[in-house]
Design a protein around this motif. Structure first.
Motif, PDB file in Angstrom:
ATOM      1  N   ASP A  79      65.794  25.309  36.162  1.00 19.10           N
ATOM      2  CA  ASP A  79      65.049  24.397  37.020  1.00 19.10           C
ATOM      3  C   ASP A  79      63.872  25.101  37.691  1.00 19.10           C
ATOM      4  OD1 ASP A  79      66.020  25.830  39.238  1.00 19.10           O
ATOM      5  OD2 ASP A  79      67.671  24.434  39.574  1.00 19.10           O
ATOM      6  N   VAL A  80      63.170  24.371  38.562  1.00 14.06           N
ATOM      7  CA  VAL A  80      61.956  24.897  39.177  1.00 14.06           C
ATOM      8  C   VAL A  80      62.240  25.962  40.224  1.00 14.06           C
ATOM      9  CG1 VAL A  80      60.664  22.777  38.764  1.00 14.06           C
ATOM     10  CG2 VAL A  80      61.924  23.053  40.909  1.00 14.06           C
ATOM     11  N   HIS A  81      63.488  26.136  40.602  1.00 20.09           N
ATOM     12  CA  HIS A  81      63.820  27.072  41.667  1.00 20.09           C
ATOM     13  C   HIS A  81      64.179  28.464  41.154  1.00 20.09           C
ATOM     14  CE1 HIS A  81      63.915  23.547  44.241  1.00 20.09           C
ATOM     15  NE2 HIS A  81      64.777  22.981  43.405  1.00 20.09           N
ATOM     16  N   GLY A  82      64.419  28.593  39.859  1.00 22.70           N
ATOM     17  CA  GLY A  82      64.909  29.853  39.313  1.00 22.70           C
ATOM     18  C   GLY A  82      63.837  30.686  38.648  1.00 22.70           C
ATOM     19  N   PRO A  83      64.254  31.644  37.836  1.00 22.89           N
ATOM     20  CA  PRO A  83      63.305  32.540  37.187  1.00 22.89           C
ATOM     21  C   PRO A  83      62.466  31.837  36.125  1.00 22.89           C
ATOM     22  CG  PRO A  83      65.527  32.974  36.415  1.00 22.89           C
ATOM     23  CD  PRO A  83      65.658  32.017  37.555  1.00 22.89           C
ATOM     24  N   VAL A 108      43.722   3.904  23.078  1.00 23.21           N
ATOM     25  CA  VAL A 108      44.637   4.773  23.814  1.00 23.21           C
ATOM     26  C   VAL A 108      45.988   4.085  23.976  1.00 23.21           C
ATOM     27  CG1 VAL A 108      44.961   6.124  25.925  1.00 23.21           C
ATOM     28  CG2 VAL A 108      42.639   5.719  25.039  1.00 23.21           C
ATOM     29  N   TYR A 109      47.048   4.886  23.853  1.00 24.26           N
ATOM     30  CA  TYR A 109      48.417   4.393  24.040  1.00 24.26           C
ATOM     31  C   TYR A 109      49.088   5.301  25.055  1.00 24.26           C
ATOM     32  CZ  TYR A 109      53.104   2.674  22.695  1.00 24.26           C
ATOM     33  OH  TYR A 109      54.371   2.110  22.680  1.00 24.26           O
ATOM     34  N   GLU A 110      49.333   4.783  26.264  1.00 21.97           N
ATOM     35  CA  GLU A 110      49.949   5.589  27.323  1.00 21.97           C
ATOM     36  C   GLU A 110      51.469   5.514  27.217  1.00 21.97           C
ATOM     37  OE1 GLU A 110      49.968   6.200  32.172  1.00 21.97           O
ATOM     38  OE2 GLU A 110      49.821   4.181  31.322  1.00 21.97           O
ATOM     39  N   LEU A 111      52.111   6.680  27.235  1.00 16.39           N
ATOM     40  CA  LEU A 111      53.565   6.672  27.153  1.00 16.39           C
ATOM     41  C   LEU A 111      54.183   7.716  28.071  1.00 16.39           C
ATOM     42  CD1 LEU A 111      54.978   9.185  25.284  1.00 16.39           C
ATOM     43  CD2 LEU A 111      53.702   8.000  23.501  1.00 16.39           C
ATOM     44  N   HIS A 112      55.398   7.403  28.516  1.00 14.41           N
ATOM     45  CA  HIS A 112      56.223   8.309  29.303  1.00 14.41           C
ATOM     46  C   HIS A 112      57.335   8.801  28.390  1.00 14.41           C
ATOM     47  CE1 HIS A 112      59.707   9.258  31.906  1.00 14.41           C
ATOM     48  NE2 HIS A 112      58.777   9.755  32.705  1.00 14.41           N
ATOM     49  N   LEU A 113      57.402  10.106  28.189  1.00 16.84           N
ATOM     50  CA  LEU A 113      58.310  10.645  27.187  1.00 16.84           C
ATOM     51  C   LEU A 113      59.769  10.318  27.462  1.00 16.84           C
ATOM     52  CD1 LEU A 113      56.635  14.074  26.449  1.00 16.84           C
ATOM     53  CD2 LEU A 113      57.225  12.342  24.750  1.00 16.84           C
ATOM     54  N   GLY A 114      60.158  10.274  28.720  1.00  5.29           N
ATOM     55  CA  GLY A 114      61.563  10.045  29.040  1.00  5.29           C
ATOM     56  C   GLY A 114      62.041   8.640  28.742  1.00  5.29           C
ATOM     57  N   MET A 143      52.003  10.870  29.801  1.00 10.99           N
ATOM     58  CA  MET A 143      52.086  11.010  31.247  1.00 10.99           C
ATOM     59  C   MET A 143      52.452  12.458  31.590  1.00 10.99           C
ATOM     60  SD  MET A 143      53.772   7.320  32.305  1.00 10.99           S
ATOM     61  CE  MET A 143      54.145   7.815  33.994  1.00 10.99           C
ATOM     62  N   PRO A 144      52.241  12.911  32.823  1.00  9.42           N
ATOM     63  CA  PRO A 144      52.296  14.346  33.146  1.00  9.42           C
ATOM     64  C   PRO A 144      53.568  15.040  32.683  1.00  9.42           C
ATOM     65  CG  PRO A 144      51.421  13.136  34.995  1.00  9.42           C
ATOM     66  CD  PRO A 144      51.894  12.106  34.016  1.00  9.42           C
ATOM     67  N   LEU A 145      53.385  16.280  32.221  1.00  5.74           N
ATOM     68  CA  LEU A 145      54.493  17.086  31.704  1.00  5.74           C
ATOM     69  C   LEU A 145      54.827  18.276  32.584  1.00  5.74           C
ATOM     70  CD1 LEU A 145      53.591  17.218  27.897  1.00  5.74           C
ATOM     71  CD2 LEU A 145      55.071  15.607  29.086  1.00  5.74           C
ATOM     72  N   ALA A 146      54.025  18.547  33.616  1.00  9.42           N
ATOM     73  CA  ALA A 146      54.287  19.708  34.470  1.00  9.42           C
ATOM     74  C   ALA A 146      55.682  19.612  35.066  1.00  9.42           C
ATOM     75  CB  ALA A 146      53.239  19.783  35.577  1.00  9.42           C
ATOM     76  N   GLN A 147      56.424  20.712  35.032  1.00  7.84           N
ATOM     77  CA  GLN A 147      57.833  20.671  35.433  1.00  7.84           C
ATOM     78  C   GLN A 147      57.984  20.294  36.902  1.00  7.84           C
ATOM     79  OE1 GLN A 147      60.175  24.010  34.172  1.00  7.84           O
ATOM     80  NE2 GLN A 147      62.049  23.258  35.132  1.00  7.84           N
ATOM     81  N   PHE A 148      58.939  19.381  37.129  1.00  6.05           N
ATOM     82  CA  PHE A 148      59.263  18.907  38.476  1.00  6.05           C
ATOM     83  C   PHE A 148      60.743  19.117  38.726  1.00  6.05           C
ATOM     84  CE2 PHE A 148      59.128  15.396  35.428  1.00  6.05           C
ATOM     85  CZ  PHE A 148      60.407  14.869  35.517  1.00  6.05           C
ATOM     86  N   ASP A 149      61.162  18.922  39.962  1.00  9.70           N
ATOM     87  CA  ASP A 149      62.561  19.116  40.320  1.00  9.70           C
ATOM     88  C   ASP A 149      63.404  17.969  39.771  1.00  9.70           C
ATOM     89  OD1 ASP A 149      64.790  20.268  41.394  1.00  9.70           O
ATOM     90  OD2 ASP A 149      64.405  19.619  43.450  1.00  9.70           O
ATOM     91  N   GLY A 150      64.531  18.295  39.160  1.00 18.07           N
ATOM     92  CA  GLY A 150      65.410  17.290  38.596  1.00 18.07           C
ATOM     93  C   GLY A 150      65.125  17.057  37.127  1.00 18.07           C
ATOM     94  N   GLU A 151      65.876  16.099  36.538  1.00 20.29           N
ATOM     95  CA  GLU A 151      65.751  15.815  35.115  1.00 20.29           C
ATOM     96  C   GLU A 151      64.743  14.705  34.834  1.00 20.29           C
ATOM     97  OE1 GLU A 151      67.464  17.177  32.275  1.00 20.29           O
ATOM     98  OE2 GLU A 151      67.668  18.777  33.755  1.00 20.29           O
ATOM     99  N   ARG A 152      64.698  13.689  35.671  1.00 18.45           N
ATOM    100  CA  ARG A 152      63.902  12.501  35.351  1.00 18.45           C
ATOM    101  C   ARG A 152      62.905  12.217  36.477  1.00 18.45           C
ATOM    102  NH1 ARG A 152      69.053  11.381  36.757  1.00 18.45           N
ATOM    103  NH2 ARG A 152      69.357  10.104  38.637  1.00 18.45           N
ATOM    104  N   HIS A 165      57.882  20.133  31.117  1.00 22.35           N
ATOM    105  CA  HIS A 165      59.185  19.770  31.673  1.00 22.35           C
ATOM    106  C   HIS A 165      60.273  19.932  30.603  1.00 22.35           C
ATOM    107  CE1 HIS A 165      61.772  18.116  34.682  1.00 22.35           C
ATOM    108  NE2 HIS A 165      62.171  17.144  33.882  1.00 22.35           N
ATOM    109  N   PRO A 166      61.309  20.728  30.858  1.00 22.64           N
ATOM    110  CA  PRO A 166      62.275  21.070  29.798  1.00 22.64           C
ATOM    111  C   PRO A 166      63.153  19.917  29.346  1.00 22.64           C
ATOM    112  CG  PRO A 166      62.961  21.993  31.920  1.00 22.64           C
ATOM    113  CD  PRO A 166      61.583  21.459  32.119  1.00 22.64           C
ATOM    114  N   ALA A 167      63.293  18.864  30.141  1.00 18.39           N
ATOM    115  CA  ALA A 167      64.110  17.735  29.698  1.00 18.39           C
ATOM    116  C   ALA A 167      63.532  17.095  28.439  1.00 18.39           C
ATOM    117  CB  ALA A 167      64.223  16.695  30.812  1.00 18.39           C
ATOM    118  N   TYR A 168      62.242  17.272  28.210  1.00 17.21           N
ATOM    119  CA  TYR A 168      61.603  16.688  27.034  1.00 17.21           C
ATOM    120  C   TYR A 168      61.666  17.593  25.812  1.00 17.21           C
ATOM    121  CZ  TYR A 168      59.550  13.849  30.785  1.00 17.21           C
ATOM    122  OH  TYR A 168      59.365  13.049  31.882  1.00 17.21           O
TER     123      TYR A 168
END
Length: 572
Positions: A79-83, A108-114, A143-152, A165-168
């Motif tokens: 997660d975002v808190h670790g190494p 253009v086709y906008e999509l959210h990967l999750g 839509m943005p991929l920069a890692q955030f806290d949590g899975e979704r 974001h590793p969930a993707y």
């Protein structure tokens, strides 16, 4: 010599260069495999270390004895808190031979990967690329991929702007997605957020007070010190990073009106010049979201290609739903008139007095038609509703949906589809997050309070933290005849656009526009010299006779609906 580079980069066989700007720190090191390796002061608050390491190794910055993730980490171990984890982009074997696509061809086709697939992964989304290509999409916008806290989450709460974001999936999964899209002839844009950081997992302020303004805040948090060179470089390098290491075809810059920069040269200008000043092996596109309705960024010689045009959406939405609260109020007075203005000039609000006391924007009729990305739905306009309803779920007249879809996809502006709208998905797109504790409760309360005064949003707001809210937003696949028929309808429109409209725009992106409005009917003619695009649309009012254009490439009419549409093209 000042170092001036953020993050960890491979510089040779098992050798890496680490860089960090920490002007307040007195001691900085890199923790690799439990061993602290001292960094050296490199001038102007920069610290640098060149050392042996291997791709995949975990590391952390040690700043005055405390351990932190790298703010420019290319990936995290968890997660975002670790190494953080070292990533070598050179090991991926790119396959597609790709020179990009010109902007005038953009659909253009906008999509959210999750929520785009049941699996919610890059690998699963890659499996849908053929369908999008066959539909007529030429440019996918993630839509943005920069890692955030949590899975979704939506992605606008990212705190590690360089880490997918590793969930993707993995960084190489993202490269494989872009590579596959290129192989099918589609470009890929990435939505990036440079106006704020998310509320959980941003450690920059803990050891680097100079990164932020103590006396400035935005809607989303503490103001970023864009006047400071090292801070600017953090974001400028990020823009180039996504384009270089992942071969994105461009960036969509979120809410640039919220980037407060009081320096002599605004950050947005420098970003545009930085990207345009580099040599690329493909065409690169820059798109903004900007509530100010500015014009100067999109002239023929300006660095940006286009901006999201909320004005078009608002007029269409008010026309079909009758809603008139909040920012819809000015557009609910005369939505047909506003649509006529948008067809003529791009923006509706161009600095002129408007109903509800609004005064916003600049004259836009001189801009290329391709400077405006028009849509009938996007993540904001759907997801920022209390229950996330889409336009086709709010408007009872299905034929009216067809007419405004045709008008959006066949006019000479750049069209954008929001995932699922192409087949009238049953899924809403609701706001969801994966926070915990006090932050989760604050998000719940804030979401409920946001809609408390809206009569059109009466009722219970879905819990944004509940997993069920996220799952309800998955678009699934078309499974009813009505849905499959609408997808074929959109495919037909995009085929007409590619064969009739795009060749005209290619010759002249600044056609002479003549727009006439009579009651609920709009007639618009764009003279491209050579060639003319001519549309006529009846947008409500009492049902009556509708005179189609001569030699139409498309005609839509229904006895049960006061909406009708006709389009014709005079070739060169």
């Amino acid at each position: 010599m000042v170092h001036g580079k953020w993050g960890a980069r491979p510089i040779g066989a098992d050798r890496w260069d680490f860089g960090l700007w920490a002007p307040d720190a007195s001691d900085v090191a890199v923790d690799l495999a439990g061993a602290a390796r001292p960094a050296q002061a490199a001038g102007d608050g920069w610290w640098q270390l060149e050392t042996e390491a291997a791709a995949g190794d975990a590391y952390r910055w040690l700043i005055d004895g405390a351990a932190y993730p790298d703010p420019a980490a290319r990936a995290q171990v968890g997660d975002v808190h670790g190494p953080s984890r070292l990533v070598d982009p050179s090991t991926f074997a790119w396959q597609a031979q790709w020179a990009g696509r010109p902007w005038h061809e953009a659909v253009v086709y906008e999509l959210h990967l999750g929520t785009f697939t049941d699996e919610g992964t890059l690998a699963a989304a890659r499996g849908q690329l053929v369908r999008l290509c066959e539909l007529g999409v030429t440019m996918i916008e993630l839509m943005p991929l920069a890692q955030f806290d949590g899975e979704r989450g939506w992605g606008y709460d990212g705190v590690l702007p360089y880490a997918p974001h590793p969930a993707y999936g993995t960084p190489d999964d993202l490269r494989a997605f872009v590579d596959a899209a290129h192989g099918l002839g589609m470009g890929v844009l990435l939505d990036v957020v440079y106006n704020h950081f998310g509320p959980s997992g941003n450690y920059l302020g803990a050891w680097n007070e100079a990164f932020f303004h103590v006396d400035r805040t935005s809607l989303w948090g503490q103001g970023i010190a864009f006047e400071t060179p090292a801070v600017r470089e953090f974001f400028l390098a990020n823009a180039v990073y996504w384009l270089e290491e992942y071969r994105f075809d461009g960036l969509r810059l979120d809410a640039v009106h919220a980037i407060e920069d009081r320096s002599g040269r605004h950050f947005l200008d420098e970003l545009g010049d930085r990207v345009r000043g580099l040599e690329w092996d493909r065409q690169i596109h820059l798109v903004t979201e900007d509530e100010r309705n500015l014009a100067r960024y999109f002239t023929a010689r300006a660095p940006f290609d286009a901006t999201w045009n909320d004005d078009w959406h608002h007029a269409v939405h008010c026309l079909l739903t009758g809603e008139d609260e909040s920012y819809y109020a000015p557009f609910a007075v005369d939505p047909v008139g506003d649509m006529a203005t948008a067809l003529a000039d791009g923006y509706v609000e161009q600095g002129q007095p408007r109903p509800a006391g609004t005064l916003r924007g600049e004259r836009s009729g001189h801009l290329p038609r391709t400077a405006f990305v028009n849509f009938t739905g996007n993540h904001d306009q759907v997801g920022n509703r209390a229950r996330g309803e889409r336009l086709h779920q709010l408007a009872p007249d299905r034929h009216a949906i067809r007419v405004v879809t045709a008008l959006t996809l066949l006019s000479p502006f750049v069209p954008m589809l929001f995932m699922g709208d192409e087949f009238l998905t049953d899924a809403p797109f609701q706001f969801f997050a994966d926070f915990s504790g006090d932050l989760a409760e604050a998000v719940r309360k804030g979401r409920a309070a946001e809609f408390a005064g809206f009569s059109s949003f009466s009722g219970e707001v879905p819990d944004p933290i509940a997993r069920e809210t996220f799952l309800a937003s998955k678009i699934r696949a078309p499974d009813r005849p009505e849905q499959r028929a609408h997808e074929q309808f959109v495919h037909g429109l995009l085929t007409l656009r590619a064969s009739h409209v795009v060749p005209l725009i290619a010759r002249n992106p600044n056609p002479v526009a003549t727009v006439r409005r009579e009651g609920a009917t709009i007639e618009a003619r764009w003279s491209f010299e050579p060639g003319t695009l001519h549309v006529r649309a009846c947008l409500g009012g009492p049902a009556g006779h509708f005179e189609p254009l001569a030699g139409p490439i498309l005609q839509l009419a229904a006895a049960s609906s006061p909406f009708a549409f006709s389009a014709a093209v005079t070739p060169e």
